[in-house]
Design a protein around this motif. Sequence first.
Motif, PDB file in Angstrom:
ATOM      1  N   LEU A  83       0.794  -1.224   0.000  1.00 50.32           N
ATOM      2  CA  LEU A  83       0.000   0.000   0.000  1.00 50.32           C
ATOM      3  C   LEU A  83       0.832   1.282   0.000  1.00 50.32           C
ATOM      4  O   LEU A  83       0.275   2.382  -0.051  1.00 50.32           O
ATOM      5  N   SER A 128       2.567   2.895  -2.090  1.00 48.82           N
ATOM      6  CA  SER A 128       2.565   3.808  -3.237  1.00 48.82           C
ATOM      7  C   SER A 128       1.194   4.409  -3.535  1.00 48.82           C
ATOM      8  O   SER A 128       1.046   5.166  -4.492  1.00 48.82           O
ATOM      9  N   ILE A 129       0.201   4.090  -2.711  1.00 49.05           N
ATOM     10  CA  ILE A 129      -1.147   4.592  -2.958  1.00 49.05           C
ATOM     11  C   ILE A 129      -1.298   6.004  -2.406  1.00 49.05           C
ATOM     12  O   ILE A 129      -1.021   6.255  -1.226  1.00 49.05           O
ATOM     13  N   GLU A 130      -1.751   6.920  -3.251  1.00 53.26           N
ATOM     14  CA  GLU A 130      -1.946   8.303  -2.819  1.00 53.26           C
ATOM     15  C   GLU A 130      -3.058   8.360  -1.774  1.00 53.26           C
ATOM     16  O   GLU A 130      -4.105   7.716  -1.916  1.00 53.26           O
TER      17      GLU A 130
END
Length: 326
Positions: A281, A283-285
């Motif tokens: 998770l 790299s999730i904005e």
Amino acid sequence: MTERLAFDDHETFASLCGQGNEHLRLIERRLGVEIAARGTDVSLSGEPFSIELARSALKQLYGVICSGHVLQVSDIEAALNVLSQDRNADLVRIFGDSVHSAGLGRQVTPKGINQKRYVEAIRSHAIVFGIGPAGTGKTYLAMAMAVNALLRKEVKRIVLTRPAVEAGERLGFLPGDMVAKVNPYLRPLYDALFDMIEAERVERFLEKGVIEVAPLAFMRGRTLNDAFVVLDEAQNSTIEQMKMFLTRLGFHSKAVVTGDVTQVDLPMSKASGLKHAQKILSSIEGIAICRFTEADVVRHPLVQKIIRAYEVDQAPAAPTGPESEG
């Protein structure tokens, strides 16, 4: 080497020195310097490197007091830890960030650079992971942010949850009904609540469901809107439980997930949901992952040394012999 510092306000200087000069004595012990106070002047004697650090600590802590912060002994320890890691750290900016007023004139504030980043991440992200060893303030700061958001009416309720994992004792052998069996696992969350809000108000919030404390398994099938949700001890959630929890988040809600990936109590056959989540998770904005180390511990100074000793003991041994050459 000797250096003199002059301060201009007697009352602020007295707060800087502490009762019976206990703050100055602590700085002396930690940095190996000699500090003599007279009037509102201070004389520092010792090695140049140590004097530089003591000077920075005293000047900045004086500014922290001027900003309205009530200095505690723990703040001196925290300030020295921060400046030891980063000589350019701004203590006024760190300590001046009041997260919540916990009563009795006590403010909950960050105690270090990583705690400051953690607080800022919680303000700006919908989901935040706080990962690191015990005593780094992960859960306490998350709770303070949750309480502050509730009292400022930014959310309508707080939901606090933990996995009820059998760490050495089986739930079935504990006395009482299911609520009585899981209550010991949730006790630390109640303790933090009572530390931040008056007991009568906590009880009222609990009765009305404004604050809910429940085992992680009780989150299944729910949608949490207008809520500040804290999942504590998340290293003891399974991958399935972590997915279930994170997908409960509704509109106008915020979630903080805390845990220590070095203290997993799950059976060997079960993978930690926290370990898995931090891998997939990151790299999730909208999701922030904040990591703490033993340098961020704000409990008794021995706790840092204990954590470090266990890390050294559990580290893989370096290969030796012919196979390690070349």
